[in-house]
Design an enzyme around this catalytic site. Structure first.
Site, PDB file in Angstrom:
ATOM      1  N   SER A   1       8.406   3.933   4.924  1.00 43.36           N
ATOM      2  CA  SER A   1       9.519   3.580   4.056  1.00 43.36           C
ATOM      3  C   SER A   1       9.153   3.693   2.581  1.00 43.36           C
ATOM      4  O   SER A   1       8.108   4.240   2.231  1.00 43.36           O
ATOM      5  CB  SER A   1       9.977   2.153   4.381  1.00 43.36           C
ATOM      6  OG  SER A   1      10.264   2.032   5.760  1.00 43.36           O
TER       7      SER A   1
ATOM      8  N   HIS B   1       4.843  -7.501  -0.211  1.00 44.36           N
ATOM      9  CA  HIS B   1       4.463  -8.717  -0.925  1.00 44.36           C
ATOM     10  C   HIS B   1       5.177  -8.787  -2.274  1.00 44.36           C
ATOM     11  O   HIS B   1       5.630  -7.772  -2.803  1.00 44.36           O
ATOM     12  CB  HIS B   1       2.944  -8.754  -1.119  1.00 44.36           C
ATOM     13  CG  HIS B   1       2.182  -8.731   0.174  1.00 44.36           C
ATOM     14  ND1 HIS B   1       1.517  -9.835   0.661  1.00 44.36           N
ATOM     15  CD2 HIS B   1       2.004  -7.747   1.099  1.00 44.36           C
ATOM     16  CE1 HIS B   1       0.953  -9.530   1.821  1.00 44.36           C
ATOM     17  NE2 HIS B   1       1.231  -8.259   2.106  1.00 44.36           N
TER      18      HIS B   1
ATOM     19  N   ASP C   1       0.875  -1.170   0.000  1.00 46.28           N
ATOM     20  CA  ASP C   1       0.000   0.000   0.000  1.00 46.28           C
ATOM     21  C   ASP C   1       0.913   1.220   0.000  1.00 46.28           C
ATOM     22  O   ASP C   1       1.923   1.243   0.726  1.00 46.28           O
ATOM     23  CB  ASP C   1      -0.846   0.059   1.278  1.00 46.28           C
ATOM     24  CG  ASP C   1      -2.007  -0.922   1.282  1.00 46.28           C
ATOM     25  OD1 ASP C   1      -2.062  -1.789   0.386  1.00 46.28           O
ATOM     26  OD2 ASP C   1      -2.843  -0.826   2.194  1.00 46.28           O
TER      27      ASP C   1
END
Length: 264
Positions: free
Chosen positions: A226, A142, A86
């Site tokens: 990050s 992911h 996200d």
């Protein structure tokens, strides 16, 4: 002058003592009292969390929370590239013949980012995508494609802010910050996933050490806000509309597709 002052104050506060103290506090039970205010301030969607907010014992455990099954849908079209996180698409473009990318008007060396000219050569003329994760985002990472992990290594020891101020005033933060590089070889091409740590608690924790990754499979998480940078080989990636327009993206949504063109 602004850039110099910014870097001075960041250097002043980004020492190992402060980083260690923050890490210790966010992993302590004392930090639990800040979870609800943190969730309210950053408008965390509690409906999609895998656990009730009261069950998290530390701020760190809440920050690295998992989501309910089905909260994110991974695009499983064979040739699609799924967003690994996200976040906000901060920049995208072409890697120059000098093995550089230009983000927010600043030039970054891919050779420095990946640790060597040899590593950077295969991405010359290819595409880069920069996705920034703010403290409000889900911070699990992911795999963007299915394939074999052919390379995985860490570089850098310190981390500086990777938000818009950091990109504007910082000194080559995307190429110098602590980062974990993973190269995935799919049927079509090789994709580099560069996970860049942020200021203070700059850890990137790898949760998947398998040599084969499936698209959408969890592989790591950040311990603070990050950035993830994806690097594609020349002619191997066709960006979708969401990349062209930039903006928010959810993990699993398609960034574009692989062209099937190998560039060895």
């Amino acid at each position: 002058m602004k850039a110099a002052l910014y870097r001075f104050f960041i250097e002043l506060t980004n020492g190992p003592f402060i980083s260690a103290a923050l890490r210790k506090f966010t992993n302590s039970r004392m930090s639990r009292v800040f979870i609800k205010s943190y969730a309210a301030h950053y408008q965390i969607n509690q409906d999609e969390m895998s656990k009730d907010i009261r069950s998290y014992s530390t701020l760190h455990s809440f920050f690295t929370r998992r989501l309910k099954e089905g909260a994110r849908v991974v695009d499983n079209t064979h040739d699609s590239v799924a967003s690994p996180v996200d976040g906000v698409i901060e920049d995208t473009g072409t890697i120059t013949s000098g093995k550089e990318i230009i983000a927010k008007g600043k030039t970054y060396s891919i050779s420095e980012m990946l640790g060597s000219k040899h590593q950077a050569e295969k991405y010359e003329g290819g595409t880069y995508i920069i996705i920034y994760l703010s403290p409000s985002h889900y911070h699990r990472i992911h795999s963007p494609v299915s394939g074999k992990v052919v390379n995985s290594y860490s570089l850098g020891s310190k981390s500086f802010p990777v938000n818009r101020f950091g990109l504007k005033f910082g000194h080559s933060v995307l190429a110098k910050n602590h980062r974990v590089v993973t190269e995935i070889c799919s049927e079509e091409t090789t994709v580099a996933v560069v996970k860049v740590g942020a200021m203070f608690i700059n850890s990137v924790v790898v949760t998947n050490t398998e040599r084969e990754w499936e698209k959408g499979e969890e592989v790591a998480y950040f311990s603070f806000g990050s950035t993830v940078i994806l690097l594609f080989q020349k002619g191997a990636f066709i960006p979708g509309d969401i990349v062209k327009s930039a903006g928010e993206i959810k993990m699993g949504e398609p960034l574009g597709r692989l062209s099937g063109k190998k560039n060895q």
